[in-house]
Design a protein around this motif. Structure first.
Motif, PDB file in Angstrom:
ATOM      1  N   ILE A 136      -8.948 -18.142  47.959  1.00  0.00           N
ATOM      2  CA  ILE A 136      -9.633 -18.408  49.208  1.00  0.00           C
ATOM      3  C   ILE A 136     -10.137 -17.069  49.732  1.00  0.00           C
ATOM      4  N   GLY A 137     -11.357 -17.044  50.280  1.00  0.00           N
ATOM      5  CA  GLY A 137     -11.887 -15.744  50.648  1.00  0.00           C
ATOM      6  C   GLY A 137     -12.861 -15.758  51.796  1.00  0.00           C
ATOM      7  N   ALA A 138     -12.959 -14.607  52.451  1.00  0.00           N
ATOM      8  CA  ALA A 138     -13.979 -14.249  53.441  1.00  0.00           C
ATOM      9  C   ALA A 138     -13.915 -12.725  53.518  1.00  0.00           C
ATOM     10  N   ARG A 139     -13.538 -12.156  54.681  1.00  0.00           N
ATOM     11  CA  ARG A 139     -13.350 -10.710  54.741  1.00  0.00           C
ATOM     12  C   ARG A 139     -12.067 -10.274  54.040  1.00  0.00           C
ATOM     13  N   SER A 167     -18.785 -15.214  50.273  1.00  0.00           N
ATOM     14  CA  SER A 167     -19.369 -16.521  50.577  1.00  0.00           C
ATOM     15  C   SER A 167     -19.025 -17.562  49.523  1.00  0.00           C
ATOM     16  N   GLN A 168     -18.786 -17.099  48.287  1.00  0.00           N
ATOM     17  CA  GLN A 168     -18.436 -18.032  47.221  1.00  0.00           C
ATOM     18  C   GLN A 168     -17.689 -17.290  46.120  1.00  0.00           C
ATOM     19  N   ILE A 169     -16.684 -17.971  45.577  1.00  0.00           N
ATOM     20  CA  ILE A 169     -15.889 -17.439  44.472  1.00  0.00           C
ATOM     21  C   ILE A 169     -15.984 -18.408  43.302  1.00  0.00           C
ATOM     22  N   LYS A 170     -16.135 -17.850  42.091  1.00  0.00           N
ATOM     23  CA  LYS A 170     -16.078 -18.639  40.872  1.00  0.00           C
ATOM     24  C   LYS A 170     -15.275 -17.868  39.836  1.00  0.00           C
ATOM     25  N   MET A 171     -14.300 -18.531  39.230  1.00  0.00           N
ATOM     26  CA  MET A 171     -13.520 -17.926  38.157  1.00  0.00           C
ATOM     27  C   MET A 171     -13.968 -18.503  36.829  1.00  0.00           C
ATOM     28  N   TRP A 172     -14.200 -17.614  35.848  1.00  0.00           N
ATOM     29  CA  TRP A 172     -14.559 -18.048  34.502  1.00  0.00           C
ATOM     30  C   TRP A 172     -13.320 -18.482  33.731  1.00  0.00           C
ATOM     31  N   ASN A 173     -12.230 -17.750  33.911  1.00  0.00           N
ATOM     32  CA  ASN A 173     -10.934 -18.106  33.328  1.00  0.00           C
ATOM     33  C   ASN A 173      -9.866 -17.541  34.252  1.00  0.00           C
ATOM     34  N   PHE A 178     -15.984 -13.884  39.669  1.00  0.00           N
ATOM     35  CA  PHE A 178     -16.989 -13.203  40.469  1.00  0.00           C
ATOM     36  C   PHE A 178     -17.021 -13.832  41.867  1.00  0.00           C
ATOM     37  N   ALA A 179     -17.451 -13.033  42.821  1.00  0.00           N
ATOM     38  CA  ALA A 179     -17.679 -13.512  44.180  1.00  0.00           C
ATOM     39  C   ALA A 179     -18.989 -12.928  44.675  1.00  0.00           C
ATOM     40  N   CYS A 180     -19.642 -13.651  45.575  1.00  0.00           N
ATOM     41  CA  CYS A 180     -20.871 -13.139  46.179  1.00  0.00           C
ATOM     42  C   CYS A 180     -20.777 -13.314  47.680  1.00  0.00           C
ATOM     43  N   GLY A 181     -21.547 -12.504  48.412  1.00  0.00           N
ATOM     44  CA  GLY A 181     -21.510 -12.606  49.862  1.00  0.00           C
ATOM     45  C   GLY A 181     -22.195 -11.442  50.523  1.00  0.00           C
ATOM     46  N   GLY A 182     -21.686 -11.067  51.701  1.00  0.00           N
ATOM     47  CA  GLY A 182     -22.286 -10.017  52.496  1.00  0.00           C
ATOM     48  C   GLY A 182     -22.604 -10.516  53.892  1.00  0.00           C
ATOM     49  N   VAL A 183     -23.332  -9.715  54.641  1.00  0.00           N
ATOM     50  CA  VAL A 183     -23.790 -10.070  55.979  1.00  0.00           C
ATOM     51  C   VAL A 183     -25.297  -9.876  56.034  1.00  0.00           C
ATOM     52  N   GLY A 188     -26.340  -9.835  49.530  1.00  0.00           N
ATOM     53  CA  GLY A 188     -26.553  -9.589  48.106  1.00  0.00           C
ATOM     54  C   GLY A 188     -25.462  -8.778  47.449  1.00  0.00           C
ATOM     55  N   ILE A 189     -24.223  -8.870  47.947  1.00  0.00           N
ATOM     56  CA  ILE A 189     -23.114  -8.152  47.335  1.00  0.00           C
ATOM     57  C   ILE A 189     -22.424  -9.052  46.319  1.00  0.00           C
TER      58      ILE A 189
END
Length: 207
Positions: A136-139, A167-173, A178-183, A188-189
């Motif tokens: 689970i993620g945010a800051r 903003s979103q997390i995806k695990m390959w295994n 990877f996660a993406c997000g930013g403000v 674009g982080i």
């Protein structure tokens, strides 16, 4: 004697199939929907404002409202299979304020809320690789290895953008993810983990 080169030209008929257009389908709600997830070609769920979760079991032809017992906004939703799913709900009206995890084990017929500490934190994304391992993620970012009974805080690198919200997390295994997000002014982080979400490294930053 003159010699002539005869060239035969073959015209091949190729049938080109165009992409079908997007078709608007009926929704059982007027509330804004924010996230959608499908577990197979038939079953999908979408979530949104005012406690809305809707479900389809016929490839999106028809959608049905599920009872979440909340009017708070549901920010994210994830299903592992047709029965087990999780959703993030932001409590802003009554204490304790922060994030609740809604969990179902019967495809959303019943959603069970559980407050996620720390108080006052509003998480944006949830992901489960299997019944035990989830994030689970945010800051801040947390991971569980026991199905959500206990959560451990993840560490991020010392990059100046490292603690911007996921903003979103995806695990390959169970290691690589990877996660993406930013403000708004630093969007674009991309972050990367190679140890199952225990540590995250800033992997890419938009110019």
């Amino acid at each position: 004697m003159k010699k002539f080169l005869i060239v035969k030209i073959f015209i091949v008929s190729i049938t080109v199939y165009s992409q079908t257009d997007w078709i608007k389908i009926n929704s059982p709600t007027n509330n804004t929907l924010r996230k959608i997830v499908f577990t197979d070609s038939l079953n999908g769920w979408a979530c949104g404002l005012n406690g809305t979760i809707i479900h389809t079991y016929d490839s999106g032809q028809n959608w049905h409202t599920q009872n979440t017992n909340t009017t708070n906004h549901i920010i994210d939703i994830y299903f592992l299979d047709n029965l087990k799913g999780w959703a993030l709900c932001w409590e802003t009206n009554n204490p304790p304020y922060g994030t609740y995890i809604l969990k179902t084990t019967n495809g959303g017929l019943n959603w069970i809320p559980e407050f996620f500490p720390p108080e006052g934190e509003y998480f944006r994304t949830i992901f489960f690789l299997d019944e035990q391992f989830g994030l689970i993620g945010a800051r801040q970012t947390y991971y569980t290895t026991d199905g959500g009974f206990s959560w451990n805080i993840s560490q991020r690198d010392s990059d100046m953008f490292a603690n911007l919200p996921f903003s979103q997390i995806k695990m390959w295994n169970d290691s690589l993810g990877f996660a993406c997000g930013g403000v708004l002014d630093n969007a674009g982080i991309i972050w990367k983990t190679t140890d199952g979400g225990r540590n995250w490294k800033t992997n890419a930053i938009s110019p």
